[in-house]
Write an enzyme that holds these catalytic residues in place. Structure first.
Site, PDB file in Angstrom:
ATOM      1  N   ILE A  73     -35.209 -58.914  -3.161  1.00  0.00           N
ATOM      2  CA  ILE A  73     -35.773 -57.840  -2.343  1.00  0.00           C
ATOM      3  C   ILE A  73     -37.139 -57.426  -2.869  1.00  0.00           C
ATOM      4  CG2 ILE A  73     -35.463 -55.432  -1.627  1.00  0.00           C
ATOM      5  CD1 ILE A  73     -32.441 -55.936  -1.647  1.00  0.00           C
ATOM      6  N   GLU A  81     -40.093 -56.277 -14.353  1.00  0.00           N
ATOM      7  CA  GLU A  81     -38.773 -56.898 -14.455  1.00  0.00           C
ATOM      8  C   GLU A  81     -38.274 -56.818 -15.892  1.00  0.00           C
ATOM      9  OE1 GLU A  81     -35.330 -58.807 -14.548  1.00  0.00           O
ATOM     10  OE2 GLU A  81     -36.316 -58.167 -12.689  1.00  0.00           O
ATOM     11  N   HIS A  92     -40.118 -87.284  12.390  1.00  0.00           N
ATOM     12  CA  HIS A  92     -41.415 -87.182  11.708  1.00  0.00           C
ATOM     13  C   HIS A  92     -42.407 -86.473  12.635  1.00  0.00           C
ATOM     14  CE1 HIS A  92     -44.959 -88.338   9.362  1.00  0.00           C
ATOM     15  NE2 HIS A  92     -45.510 -88.653  10.533  1.00  0.00           N
TER      16      HIS A  92
END
Length: 462
Positions: free
Chosen positions: A179, A198, A444
């Site tokens: 998130i 973090e 492709h």
């Protein structure tokens, strides 16, 4: 009032279950206390991916010259228009769910706060509903840990982010997982300064290190600051660089300033279930230490008359797993089809740009098995479609059991990775050997056409 079944919550699983049960002739009550559609429709998948699309458009416009397209003047972003576009998508989706439910024959819709009063009864704002079967679909919400100073500052969760119609001067995001990283990239592309804080040694810690590193490199290349190993996070009011009231996020990192000054702070540090005000104790429903309702393989709780679906049962944290919960319950109740939650493969995506499509085991999990395995990789710089689009960041990676030849897991970090992963996912559900996919003839030019090539170049995982 008496019913055949009561469903609490109108998220992803509840309305679909109501549709199946009423079609089978059941008299059903559905209770929703706030917004029809749940997290996905209102504050999760739909609004965030709408914002991701706006951010991608801004990013692509800034790169117009790379494609030979000439724009007059700098690219600007109208945040009020961005929010209105997002809210229009949400209003339409929520309205459609509500109209569907309120027009459903055999269904009675109650709007209010439901609380269990026994294994077969629910109270909704003073009104008692009774049924021999109760289904919980109450979802979850952002987790707000008791971090030092958090009560002294203003902060946002995913819910508050949906209401922003201004561009933050500096958005500080606490939490370097799925998130948080989606919001980081989108707001950087809108034009904000962004810092991700973090606690761990790398971003999206559940992924293999090369995935984490590649995502970090992409974000940093766009000007997003990343502060890792922030082991002692705390908060205090302070002034921003522009002199406005803001928030200081104090970190304990080996490098950089000891605090990050932000105009806005987003907490993206996980989710928690909406089970603490549901009266579960009155019905004797067991929960684990984090508050998730404990369920068996058929999603039945320890109380035989009660089932739990979606985020509140801790068996999946995604819209697609919630919907599959409905399918499992309906199959067992109505179709004499003994489906189990353990039949489900782990699969999800990270909607940064480029996106990450993931299924099955990581390399670390494969190594932990101690069995011989094969691995194939390919950088997106060697994928024609990525080269043609000018979006060559990322790589493909597939892991295979050397003996059974079944695919164990895969990661596609690159343009269309969230779509291309499904070819691998389908083969894994079929329990077919990887050679089946290797011998296909894909279209492709696509990203998927290189998956058979990767499988043809497998090497022992050493």
């Amino acid at each position: 009032m008496t019913f055949d079944a009561i469903i609490i919550g109108a998220g992803q699983a509840g309305p679909s279950l109501a549709g199946r049960l009423t079609a089978a002739g059941w008299k059903v009550a559905l209770v929703e206390r706030k917004l029809f559609g749940g997290t996905c429709v209102n504050t999760g998948c739909m609004p965030t991916k709408t914002l991701v699309a706006s951010a991608y458009a801004a990013h692509l416009a800034r790169r117009a010259a790379d494609y030979g397209v000439v724009l007059q003047g700098p690219v600007g972003v109208d945040m009020k228009a961005v929010k209105e576009r997002q809210q229009t998508v949400v209003r339409n989706a929520r309205g459609n769910v509500e109209i569907w439910l309120k027009g459903m024959k055999g269904l009675s819709v109650f709007e209010g706060h439901a609380r269990l009063t026994s294994p077969t009864s629910v109270e909704v704002d003073g009104q008692v509903l009774e049924a021999p079967k109760i289904f919980l679909n109450v979802g979850g919400r952002a987790n707000v840990p008791d971090m030092p100073g958090i009560e002294d500052v203003s902060y946002l969760t995913n819910v508050g982010m949906m209401q922003l119609d201004v561009l933050p001067e500096h958005l500080v995001i606490v939490g370097g997982s799925y998130i948080g990283l989606e919001f980081a990239q989108m707001y950087r592309r809108f034009g904000a300064q962004v810092t991700v804080v973090e606690m761990g040694p790398r971003l999206i810690g559940r992924e293999d290190p090369e995935v984490s590193d590649a995502v970090r490199e992409t974000l940093e290349a766009e000007g997003i600051a990343v502060r890792l190993n922030a082991e002692c996070i705390s908060f205090s009011p302070c002034k921003t660089e522009g002199g406005e009231d803001g928030v200081c996020v104090h970190v304990s990192c080996t490098e950089g300033e000891p605090a990050v000054k932000g105009s806005h702070t987003l907490l993206a540090v996980g989710r928690r279930p909406n089970t603490d005000d549901l009266g579960l104790e009155a019905a004797g429903v067991a929960v684990d230490k984090r508050g998730y309702v404990t369920v068996d393989e058929a999603l039945r709780t320890n109380v035989p008359s009660i089932w739990a679906m979606g985020d509140c049962n801790g068996r999946g944290a995604f819209t697609h797993t919630a919907y599959n919960d409905f399918e499992i319950i309906a199959a067992n109740l109505l179709d004499d089809d003994p489906r189990k939650v353990t039949d489900r493969l782990t699969a999800y995506a990270l909607y940064t740009d480029p996106p990450l499509g993931r299924v099955g085991m990581t390399e670390a999990e494969v190594r932990a098995r101690g069995r011989p395995a094969l691995v194939g990789t390919r950088p997106m710089t060697r994928v024609g479609r990525a080269i043609e689009k000018g979006e060559t960041r990322g790589f493909m990676k597939v892991l295979v059991d050397a003996e059974s030849k079944e695919i164990l897991g895969a990661a596609i970090l690159g343009t269309s990775g969230d779509e291309a992963i499904h070819g691998i996912l389908d083969v894994m559900y079929a329990k077919a050997p990887y050679t089946v996919l290797q011998r296909t003839v894909p279209i492709h030019p696509t990203v998927s056409e290189l998956i058979p090539t990767v499988l043809g170049e497998l090497k022992p995982l050493e």
